[in-house]
Structures are given as C-alpha cells and as structure tokens.
Design a protein around this motif. Sequence first.
Motif, PDB file in Angstrom:
ATOM      1  N   GLU A 100       0.828  -1.215   0.000  1.00  0.00           N
ATOM      2  CA  GLU A 100       0.000   0.000   0.000  1.00  0.00           C
ATOM      3  C   GLU A 100       0.860   1.262   0.000  1.00  0.00           C
ATOM      4  O   GLU A 100       0.577   2.212  -0.718  1.00  0.00           O
ATOM      5  CB  GLU A 100      -0.958  -0.007   1.193  1.00  0.00           C
ATOM      6  CG  GLU A 100      -2.038   1.049   1.094  1.00  0.00           C
ATOM      7  CD  GLU A 100      -2.913   0.933  -0.160  1.00  0.00           C
ATOM      8  OE1 GLU A 100      -3.342   1.995  -0.666  1.00  0.00           O
ATOM      9  OE2 GLU A 100      -3.172  -0.186  -0.643  1.00  0.00           O
ATOM     10  N   ARG A 101       1.930   1.266   0.782  1.00  0.00           N
ATOM     11  CA  ARG A 101       2.835   2.429   0.796  1.00  0.00           C
ATOM     12  C   ARG A 101       3.503   2.617  -0.559  1.00  0.00           C
ATOM     13  O   ARG A 101       3.626   3.740  -1.044  1.00  0.00           O
ATOM     14  CB  ARG A 101       3.910   2.259   1.869  1.00  0.00           C
ATOM     15  CG  ARG A 101       3.416   2.604   3.255  1.00  0.00           C
ATOM     16  CD  ARG A 101       4.588   2.632   4.192  1.00  0.00           C
ATOM     17  NE  ARG A 101       4.429   1.495   5.079  1.00  0.00           N
ATOM     18  CZ  ARG A 101       5.326   1.039   5.895  1.00  0.00           C
ATOM     19  NH1 ARG A 101       6.510   1.588   5.953  1.00  0.00           N
ATOM     20  NH2 ARG A 101       5.079   0.021   6.683  1.00  0.00           N
ATOM     21  N   MET A 102       3.925   1.521  -1.159  1.00  0.00           N
ATOM     22  CA  MET A 102       4.572   1.613  -2.464  1.00  0.00           C
ATOM     23  C   MET A 102       3.587   2.148  -3.508  1.00  0.00           C
ATOM     24  O   MET A 102       3.940   2.993  -4.318  1.00  0.00           O
ATOM     25  CB  MET A 102       5.133   0.254  -2.868  1.00  0.00           C
ATOM     26  CG  MET A 102       6.324  -0.164  -2.029  1.00  0.00           C
ATOM     27  SD  MET A 102       6.826  -1.879  -2.284  1.00  0.00           S
ATOM     28  CE  MET A 102       7.684  -1.763  -3.834  1.00  0.00           C
ATOM     29  N   LYS A 103       2.358   1.665  -3.468  1.00  0.00           N
ATOM     30  CA  LYS A 103       1.337   2.141  -4.411  1.00  0.00           C
ATOM     31  C   LYS A 103       1.114   3.638  -4.233  1.00  0.00           C
ATOM     32  O   LYS A 103       1.078   4.394  -5.206  1.00  0.00           O
ATOM     33  CB  LYS A 103       0.027   1.383  -4.214  1.00  0.00           C
ATOM     34  CG  LYS A 103      -1.095   1.890  -5.116  1.00  0.00           C
ATOM     35  CD  LYS A 103      -2.392   1.156  -4.821  1.00  0.00           C
ATOM     36  CE  LYS A 103      -3.551   1.759  -5.555  1.00  0.00           C
ATOM     37  NZ  LYS A 103      -4.187   2.857  -4.862  1.00  0.00           N
ATOM     38  N   ASN A 104       0.970   4.077  -2.997  1.00  0.00           N
ATOM     39  CA  ASN A 104       0.771   5.511  -2.744  1.00  0.00           C
ATOM     40  C   ASN A 104       1.938   6.331  -3.263  1.00  0.00           C
ATOM     41  O   ASN A 104       1.740   7.401  -3.843  1.00  0.00           O
ATOM     42  CB  ASN A 104       0.556   5.771  -1.254  1.00  0.00           C
ATOM     43  CG  ASN A 104      -0.784   5.260  -0.774  1.00  0.00           C
ATOM     44  OD1 ASN A 104      -1.717   5.091  -1.553  1.00  0.00           O
ATOM     45  ND2 ASN A 104      -0.880   4.979   0.514  1.00  0.00           N
ATOM     46  N   ASN A 105       3.163   5.836  -3.066  1.00  0.00           N
ATOM     47  CA  ASN A 105       4.332   6.553  -3.549  1.00  0.00           C
ATOM     48  C   ASN A 105       4.374   6.619  -5.068  1.00  0.00           C
ATOM     49  O   ASN A 105       4.672   7.661  -5.640  1.00  0.00           O
ATOM     50  CB  ASN A 105       5.617   5.922  -2.996  1.00  0.00           C
ATOM     51  CG  ASN A 105       5.782   6.175  -1.525  1.00  0.00           C
ATOM     52  OD1 ASN A 105       5.341   7.183  -0.997  1.00  0.00           O
ATOM     53  ND2 ASN A 105       6.416   5.248  -0.839  1.00  0.00           N
ATOM     54  N   VAL A 106       4.079   5.508  -5.723  1.00  0.00           N
ATOM     55  CA  VAL A 106       4.062   5.491  -7.184  1.00  0.00           C
ATOM     56  C   VAL A 106       3.001   6.466  -7.696  1.00  0.00           C
ATOM     57  O   VAL A 106       3.240   7.249  -8.606  1.00  0.00           O
ATOM     58  CB  VAL A 106       3.786   4.068  -7.722  1.00  0.00           C
ATOM     59  CG1 VAL A 106       3.406   4.100  -9.194  1.00  0.00           C
ATOM     60  CG2 VAL A 106       4.990   3.179  -7.498  1.00  0.00           C
ATOM     61  N   SER A 138       3.523  -6.109  -6.998  1.00  0.00           N
ATOM     62  CA  SER A 138       3.069  -5.496  -8.236  1.00  0.00           C
ATOM     63  C   SER A 138       2.193  -4.278  -7.952  1.00  0.00           C
ATOM     64  O   SER A 138       1.306  -4.342  -7.101  1.00  0.00           O
ATOM     65  CB  SER A 138       2.291  -6.524  -9.054  1.00  0.00           C
ATOM     66  OG  SER A 138       1.895  -5.985 -10.288  1.00  0.00           O
ATOM     67  N   ILE A 139       2.458  -3.192  -8.672  1.00  0.00           N
ATOM     68  CA  ILE A 139       1.666  -1.964  -8.551  1.00  0.00           C
ATOM     69  C   ILE A 139       1.091  -1.646  -9.935  1.00  0.00           C
ATOM     70  O   ILE A 139       1.828  -1.362 -10.865  1.00  0.00           O
ATOM     71  CB  ILE A 139       2.537  -0.763  -8.091  1.00  0.00           C
ATOM     72  CG1 ILE A 139       3.379  -1.100  -6.861  1.00  0.00           C
ATOM     73  CG2 ILE A 139       1.671   0.475  -7.896  1.00  0.00           C
ATOM     74  CD1 ILE A 139       2.627  -1.319  -5.593  1.00  0.00           C
ATOM     75  N   ASP A 140      -0.223  -1.706 -10.061  1.00  0.00           N
ATOM     76  CA  ASP A 140      -0.894  -1.370 -11.316  1.00  0.00           C
ATOM     77  C   ASP A 140      -1.284   0.100 -11.246  1.00  0.00           C
ATOM     78  O   ASP A 140      -2.180   0.480 -10.503  1.00  0.00           O
ATOM     79  CB  ASP A 140      -2.128  -2.254 -11.498  1.00  0.00           C
ATOM     80  CG  ASP A 140      -2.829  -2.020 -12.811  1.00  0.00           C
ATOM     81  OD1 ASP A 140      -2.478  -1.073 -13.542  1.00  0.00           O
ATOM     82  OD2 ASP A 140      -3.749  -2.799 -13.119  1.00  0.00           O
ATOM     83  N   THR A 141      -0.599   0.935 -12.034  1.00  0.00           N
ATOM     84  CA  THR A 141      -0.860   2.381 -11.960  1.00  0.00           C
ATOM     85  C   THR A 141      -2.244   2.756 -12.465  1.00  0.00           C
ATOM     86  O   THR A 141      -2.708   3.861 -12.222  1.00  0.00           O
ATOM     87  CB  THR A 141       0.211   3.177 -12.718  1.00  0.00           C
ATOM     88  OG1 THR A 141       0.150   2.850 -14.109  1.00  0.00           O
ATOM     89  CG2 THR A 141       1.601   2.908 -12.172  1.00  0.00           C
ATOM     90  N   ALA A 142      -2.925   1.837 -13.154  1.00  0.00           N
ATOM     91  CA  ALA A 142      -4.310   2.099 -13.575  1.00  0.00           C
ATOM     92  C   ALA A 142      -5.218   2.256 -12.351  1.00  0.00           C
ATOM     93  O   ALA A 142      -6.298   2.831 -12.452  1.00  0.00           O
ATOM     94  CB  ALA A 142      -4.816   0.981 -14.477  1.00  0.00           C
ATOM     95  N   ARG A 143      -4.758   1.786 -11.201  1.00  0.00           N
ATOM     96  CA  ARG A 143      -5.551   1.883  -9.966  1.00  0.00           C
ATOM     97  C   ARG A 143      -5.206   3.110  -9.138  1.00  0.00           C
ATOM     98  O   ARG A 143      -5.700   3.254  -8.022  1.00  0.00           O
ATOM     99  CB  ARG A 143      -5.369   0.623  -9.135  1.00  0.00           C
ATOM    100  CG  ARG A 143      -5.926  -0.588  -9.841  1.00  0.00           C
ATOM    101  CD  ARG A 143      -5.881  -1.798  -8.987  1.00  0.00           C
ATOM    102  NE  ARG A 143      -6.495  -2.904  -9.721  1.00  0.00           N
ATOM    103  CZ  ARG A 143      -6.602  -4.108  -9.273  1.00  0.00           C
ATOM    104  NH1 ARG A 143      -6.133  -4.414  -8.078  1.00  0.00           N
ATOM    105  NH2 ARG A 143      -7.156  -5.049  -9.990  1.00  0.00           N
ATOM    106  N   CYS A 144      -4.365   3.974  -9.682  1.00  0.00           N
ATOM    107  CA  CYS A 144      -4.051   5.223  -8.966  1.00  0.00           C
ATOM    108  C   CYS A 144      -5.264   6.142  -9.041  1.00  0.00           C
ATOM    109  O   CYS A 144      -5.902   6.259 -10.092  1.00  0.00           O
ATOM    110  CB  CYS A 144      -2.842   5.917  -9.608  1.00  0.00           C
ATOM    111  SG  CYS A 144      -1.278   5.046  -9.341  1.00  0.00           S
ATOM    112  N   GLY A 145      -5.556   6.779  -7.915  1.00  0.00           N
ATOM    113  CA  GLY A 145      -6.626   7.735  -7.730  1.00  0.00           C
ATOM    114  C   GLY A 145      -7.450   8.029  -8.885  1.00  0.00           C
ATOM    115  O   GLY A 145      -8.418   8.415  -9.170  1.00  0.00           O
TER     116      GLY A 145
END
Length: 145
Positions: A100-106, A138-145
């Motif tokens: 979750e932290r990595m996703k928020n940072n990305v 894995s961080i899917d940037t399609a799920r960013c805000g």
Amino acid sequence: MNSFSKATSIVLIIFFVVFIGIAGKVVAQKVTAAPNTPPIHDALRLAAKAVNDTAPQQIDKNTTLMNAVVLEKTLRYRYTLLNVLSRDFEKGSLSKLNAERMKNNVCTTEGMKILVRLRAVLEFAYYDKNGVELEIVSIDTARCG
C-alpha cells in the motif's frame, strides 16, 4: 520475516521513492521533449535504461538493485536480498508491509506521472542471495486515484 527486518523494509521504501522518482524524471524529460506521448513500451524502456545505467546499485548492507526489465506493459525492478535465504523468508511478508505504501508513492511521485498516465504496471521482484525468487510486489498504476 526471520532474516528480513522491518528496518530494512523501511529503507527499501525510502530508496524506492527516491530512485523511482529519479528514473521517472529521466523518462519525463525525454517524453516532454517528444511532441506526442510515446507508446508505453518506449517509456518503460527509457525508465529501465535509466535504472540499468547505474545498476547494480547497493541500496543498503542487505539489498542490491540488480537491474530493470520491460515485460509488455510492465517495468520490473529486480532486487537481491544479500543476507536472506529462501528457506528463511516468509512468503507475502513484503507485500503485507509495503504494497500500500509503495502504491501511494508510485501514484503521487511527480517523476512517476508519465508512467501513471500510460497505466504501466511496476513490479518489484525480490530474490535471495542464491538467486531464488522470494516475492514480487506489483503496482498497477491504472488503480491510482
């Protein structure tokens, strides 16, 4: 997490934010110079090149960033945990602590905007000191805000 401490995990997050931001800025500078947004594969190739130009890179006494590779719409960073053996590693421990932290940072790092806009997937692959895969976050940037 027997051999992999929470402190090391925090160091990885800090490095992740700084280095990913740098790689993202390199991509953003080259993309901004282009008249149109490049295809995702080209942007990911630029980011991987920025990482690989300085790799391998010692992150801390336990961690080395080995390289980055492009797999379709995915940019995978490969880390070796120098003092960890697969038999001592709790599968899922990195995801639980960091995902979750990595996703928020990305999603919020200025240098990552282009990869978020292109809806890239970022993977952080961790290997033990013998090259055995431990875990991929894995961080899917399609799920960013």
